[in-house]
Design a protein around this motif. Structure first.
Motif, PDB file in Angstrom:
ATOM      1  N   GLU A 210      -9.097 -13.764  -0.078  1.00 33.01           N
ATOM      2  CA  GLU A 210      -7.805 -13.119  -0.329  1.00 33.01           C
ATOM      3  C   GLU A 210      -8.016 -11.720  -0.899  1.00 33.01           C
ATOM      4  OE1 GLU A 210      -5.022 -14.216   0.679  1.00 33.01           O
ATOM      5  OE2 GLU A 210      -5.384 -16.362   0.978  1.00 33.01           O
ATOM      6  N   ILE A 211      -7.080 -10.834  -0.555  1.00 33.93           N
ATOM      7  CA  ILE A 211      -6.962  -9.522  -1.190  1.00 33.93           C
ATOM      8  C   ILE A 211      -5.646  -9.505  -1.947  1.00 33.93           C
ATOM      9  CG2 ILE A 211      -6.599  -7.058  -0.777  1.00 33.93           C
ATOM     10  CD1 ILE A 211      -8.478  -7.292   1.625  1.00 33.93           C
ATOM     11  N   VAL A 212      -5.712  -9.105  -3.209  1.00 34.13           N
ATOM     12  CA  VAL A 212      -4.512  -8.979  -4.035  1.00 34.13           C
ATOM     13  C   VAL A 212      -4.598  -7.635  -4.752  1.00 34.13           C
ATOM     14  CG1 VAL A 212      -4.255 -11.471  -4.350  1.00 34.13           C
ATOM     15  CG2 VAL A 212      -5.624 -10.145  -5.984  1.00 34.13           C
ATOM     16  N   TYR A 213      -3.510  -7.237  -5.373  1.00 29.97           N
ATOM     17  CA  TYR A 213      -3.487  -5.972  -6.111  1.00 29.97           C
ATOM     18  C   TYR A 213      -3.475  -6.235  -7.609  1.00 29.97           C
ATOM     19  CZ  TYR A 213      -2.867  -3.547  -1.746  1.00 29.97           C
ATOM     20  OH  TYR A 213      -3.078  -3.060  -0.481  1.00 29.97           O
ATOM     21  N   GLY A 214      -4.272  -5.458  -8.327  1.00 29.77           N
ATOM     22  CA  GLY A 214      -4.271  -5.503  -9.778  1.00 29.77           C
ATOM     23  C   GLY A 214      -3.144  -4.635 -10.286  1.00 29.77           C
ATOM     24  N   LEU A 215      -1.983  -5.238 -10.487  1.00 26.75           N
ATOM     25  CA  LEU A 215      -0.748  -4.502 -10.745  1.00 26.75           C
ATOM     26  C   LEU A 215       0.107  -5.309 -11.712  1.00 26.75           C
ATOM     27  CD1 LEU A 215       0.688  -1.909  -9.578  1.00 26.75           C
ATOM     28  CD2 LEU A 215       1.870  -3.448  -8.006  1.00 26.75           C
ATOM     29  N   SER A 216       0.713  -4.645 -12.665  1.00 21.92           N
ATOM     30  CA  SER A 216       1.654  -5.318 -13.559  1.00 21.92           C
ATOM     31  C   SER A 216       3.009  -5.486 -12.863  1.00 21.92           C
ATOM     32  CB  SER A 216       1.763  -4.561 -14.883  1.00 21.92           C
ATOM     33  OG  SER A 216       0.692  -4.892 -15.743  1.00 21.92           O
ATOM     34  N   ASP A 217       4.041  -5.714 -13.630  1.00 21.83           N
ATOM     35  CA  ASP A 217       5.375  -5.983 -13.065  1.00 21.83           C
ATOM     36  C   ASP A 217       6.029  -4.660 -12.676  1.00 21.83           C
ATOM     37  OD1 ASP A 217       7.849  -6.914 -12.386  1.00 21.83           O
ATOM     38  OD2 ASP A 217       8.418  -7.591 -14.389  1.00 21.83           O
ATOM     39  N   ILE A 218       5.793  -4.251 -11.412  1.00 19.69           N
ATOM     40  CA  ILE A 218       6.301  -2.967 -10.902  1.00 19.69           C
ATOM     41  C   ILE A 218       6.990  -3.234  -9.565  1.00 19.69           C
ATOM     42  CG2 ILE A 218       5.721  -0.616 -10.221  1.00 19.69           C
ATOM     43  CD1 ILE A 218       3.157  -0.882 -11.889  1.00 19.69           C
ATOM     44  N   ALA A 219       8.305  -3.229  -9.572  1.00 19.75           N
ATOM     45  CA  ALA A 219       9.057  -3.571  -8.363  1.00 19.75           C
ATOM     46  C   ALA A 219       8.968  -2.493  -7.291  1.00 19.75           C
ATOM     47  CB  ALA A 219      10.519  -3.836  -8.722  1.00 19.75           C
ATOM     48  N   ASP A 220       8.816  -1.227  -7.711  1.00 18.78           N
ATOM     49  CA  ASP A 220       8.865  -0.127  -6.751  1.00 18.78           C
ATOM     50  C   ASP A 220       7.521   0.602  -6.639  1.00 18.78           C
ATOM     51  OD1 ASP A 220       8.879   0.949  -9.262  1.00 18.78           O
ATOM     52  OD2 ASP A 220      10.375   2.501  -8.828  1.00 18.78           O
ATOM     53  N   GLY A 221       6.418  -0.115  -6.853  1.00 12.80           N
ATOM     54  CA  GLY A 221       5.098   0.491  -6.757  1.00 12.80           C
ATOM     55  C   GLY A 221       4.672   0.734  -5.321  1.00 12.80           C
ATOM     56  N   TYR A 222       3.491   1.255  -5.163  1.00 13.43           N
ATOM     57  CA  TYR A 222       2.954   1.528  -3.823  1.00 13.43           C
ATOM     58  C   TYR A 222       2.594   0.251  -3.081  1.00 13.43           C
ATOM     59  CZ  TYR A 222       2.079   6.113  -6.023  1.00 13.43           C
ATOM     60  OH  TYR A 222       2.189   7.302  -6.694  1.00 13.43           O
ATOM     61  N   TRP A 223       2.389  -0.839  -3.843  1.00 13.19           N
ATOM     62  CA  TRP A 223       1.812  -2.041  -3.247  1.00 13.19           C
ATOM     63  C   TRP A 223       2.720  -3.253  -3.399  1.00 13.19           C
ATOM     64  CZ3 TRP A 223      -1.830  -0.218  -7.402  1.00 13.19           C
ATOM     65  CH2 TRP A 223      -2.460   0.955  -6.998  1.00 13.19           C
ATOM     66  N   ASP A 224       2.943  -3.916  -2.280  1.00  8.74           N
ATOM     67  CA  ASP A 224       3.651  -5.194  -2.254  1.00  8.74           C
ATOM     68  C   ASP A 224       2.622  -6.267  -2.619  1.00  8.74           C
ATOM     69  OD1 ASP A 224       4.707  -7.650  -1.554  1.00  8.74           O
ATOM     70  OD2 ASP A 224       5.484  -7.006   0.381  1.00  8.74           O
ATOM     71  N   ASN A 225       2.792  -6.878  -3.776  1.00  7.88           N
ATOM     72  CA  ASN A 225       1.801  -7.829  -4.283  1.00  7.88           C
ATOM     73  C   ASN A 225       2.235  -9.275  -4.105  1.00  7.88           C
ATOM     74  OD1 ASN A 225      -0.769  -8.108  -5.316  1.00  7.88           O
ATOM     75  ND2 ASN A 225      -0.149  -8.008  -7.460  1.00  7.88           N
ATOM     76  N   SER A 226       3.045  -9.532  -3.085  1.00  9.34           N
ATOM     77  CA  SER A 226       3.562 -10.891  -2.885  1.00  9.34           C
ATOM     78  C   SER A 226       2.450 -11.900  -2.621  1.00  9.34           C
ATOM     79  CB  SER A 226       4.582 -10.909  -1.743  1.00  9.34           C
ATOM     80  OG  SER A 226       4.025 -10.387  -0.548  1.00  9.34           O
ATOM     81  N   ASN A 227       1.333 -11.461  -2.055  1.00 13.27           N
ATOM     82  CA  ASN A 227       0.232 -12.396  -1.818  1.00 13.27           C
ATOM     83  C   ASN A 227      -0.314 -12.942  -3.128  1.00 13.27           C
ATOM     84  OD1 ASN A 227      -1.536 -13.738   0.054  1.00 13.27           O
ATOM     85  ND2 ASN A 227      -3.182 -12.383  -0.612  1.00 13.27           N
ATOM     86  N   ALA A 228      -0.422 -12.090  -4.137  1.00 14.80           N
ATOM     87  CA  ALA A 228      -0.863 -12.558  -5.451  1.00 14.80           C
ATOM     88  C   ALA A 228       0.147 -13.529  -6.052  1.00 14.80           C
ATOM     89  CB  ALA A 228      -1.075 -11.378  -6.388  1.00 14.80           C
ATOM     90  N   PHE A 229       1.442 -13.242  -5.861  1.00 10.41           N
ATOM     91  CA  PHE A 229       2.479 -14.124  -6.395  1.00 10.41           C
ATOM     92  C   PHE A 229       2.405 -15.499  -5.741  1.00 10.41           C
ATOM     93  CE2 PHE A 229       5.139  -9.997  -6.802  1.00 10.41           C
ATOM     94  CZ  PHE A 229       4.364  -9.585  -7.874  1.00 10.41           C
ATOM     95  N   LEU A 230       2.147 -15.537  -4.439  1.00  9.64           N
ATOM     96  CA  LEU A 230       2.041 -16.812  -3.734  1.00  9.64           C
ATOM     97  C   LEU A 230       0.894 -17.664  -4.265  1.00  9.64           C
ATOM     98  CD1 LEU A 230       2.661 -15.680  -0.030  1.00  9.64           C
ATOM     99  CD2 LEU A 230       4.146 -17.143  -1.425  1.00  9.64           C
TER     100      LEU A 230
END
Length: 278
Positions: A210-230
Motif C-alpha cells: 500500500e501507498i498512503v500519505y503522511g498527512l494530518s486532518d487536512i480536507a483540502d490538501g494536495y493528497w486524497d488520503n482515503s486509502n489510509a482511512f480505509l
C-alpha cells in the motif's frame, strides 16, 4: 481494516535517532514497557542512548549488506526511516537511500520478516502541480534525486510484495515537524502524534502493498488520503493548531515546494564555472 490489534512481537526501527525515528522509538519503548511487544531493535549511524533497558541498539550503516542482514534477523517488522533526508549528490544517495533499501528488503525476505514500513516522501510526487489533487494511485513524479530514490524504493517494495511473502507499507510523508512554519505546511503537515498513528496502522493492518500519505486532518490538501482511512488511519490533529509565528509565505506551483524548483546539485552546465558564473 486491521489484521489484529496486536503489534508485531519484534520490531526494528532504522534511523532511530532521527527526528521522526525518535517519535516512533518513544512510542515503541512504551509498548515494550507495557508488554505489547517483546523485542525492540534500534539502528542508526549516530550514537544514541538506550530509550529502554531492554532495547537493542546498533550503530551501523545499512549500506553494508552484512549489517542489513544482521539487523533484520529475528525481526517480525521493520520501520525504515534511515537514509539521507534531503536532496544530495548521487555519490551519497546511492549507498544510503538505494543500496541500503535493496539490502534491507533482501534481508527481510531471507529472514521471513512479515512487513516493512517505509518512510517514503511527498517528494516522490513533488512535481505534480498544486492545482491537481492526487491519491495513492498517482505514479511517481519526483522533484529531485532524493524523490527519485524514494520512488525507486516504492517500486521495489511493490515488486517484492508480489513475488515474495514480504508486505510493504509506503508512507509518503508530507511535512512532519513540531510546528507549522510555512504556508505550504497548511496543505502538507503531519503532526508527530499522527505520524505514530499512521505507523500503528502499518504495523497492524492487513495488506500486501500500500501507498498512503503522511498527512494530518487536512480536507483540502494536495493528497486524497482515503486509502489510509480505509486501512484504519484516523488523524486527530489539524495544521492550524500547530502554527508558530509568522508563516513563510513562499508558495510554489509544485506540490514539492522549493525542492521542485531548486537546481540539481553538483552539475556545472556548459559555459559556467562551479559557482554559477559565466
Amino acid at each position: 481494516m486491521s489484521d489484529s490489534d496486536r503489534l508485531p512481537r519484534a520490531i526494528l526501527v532504522t534511523g532511530a535517532a532521527g527526528r521522526l525515528g525518535t517519535q516512533v522509538t518513544n512510542y515503541l519503548s512504551k509498548a515494550l514497557s507495557e508488554g505489547r511487544i517483546e523485542r525492540l531493535r534500534l539502528l542508526d549511524i549516530q550514537e544514541m542512548a538506550k530509550p529502554h533497558d531492554r532495547a537493542e541498539v546498533m550503530r551501523a550503516s545499512l549500506a553494508d549488506r552484512g549489517t542489513a542482514f544482521a539487523a533484520v534477523e529475528g525481526m517480525d517488522a521493520v520501520i525504515h526511516f534511515a537514509g539521507i533526508s534531503g536532496e544530495d549528490e548521487w555519490e551519497k544517495l546511492l549507498p544510503a537511500n538505494i543500496a541500503a533499501c535493496a539490502h534491507l528488503w533482501d534481508a527481510a525476505v531471507a529472514h521471513g520478516t512479515d512487513r516493512i514500513l517505509f518512510a517514503s516522501s511527498n517528494h516522490a510526487v513533488g512535481m505534480y502541480p498544486v492545482s491537481e489533487r492526487i491519491d495513492h494511485t498517482a505514479p511517481p513524479f519526483a522533484d529531485s534525486r532524493y524523490g527519485v530514490a524514494k520512488a525507486f524504493t516504492e517500486e521495489m517494495a511493490r515488486l517484492y510484495a508480489h513475488k515474495t511473502p514480504l508486505r510493504s507499507f509506503c508512507m509518503r510523508i508530507g511535512s512532519s515537524f513540531p510546528a507549522v512554519t510555512a504556508t505550504r505546511h497548511l496543505k502538507t503537515f503531519q503532526s508527530f502524534d499522527d505520524l505514530v498513528r499512521l505507523v500503528e496502522v502499518g504495523l497492524t493492518a492487513d495488506y500486501r502493498f500500500e501507498i498512503v500519505y503522511g498527512l494530518s486532518d487536512i480536507a483540502d490538501g494536495y493528497w486524497d488520503n482515503s486509502n489510509a482511512f480505509l486501512l484504519g488511519y484516523g488523524p486527530k490533529d489539524r495544521p492550524a493548531d500547530f502554527v508558530s509565528g509568522t508563516l513563510n509565505p513562499h508558495e510554489s506551483p509544485y506540490q514539492g515546494g522549493s525542492m521542485a524548483t531548486d537546481p540539481l546539485p553538483g552539475i556545472t552546465p556548459p559555459g559556467r564555472s562551479p559557482d554559477g558564473a559565466r
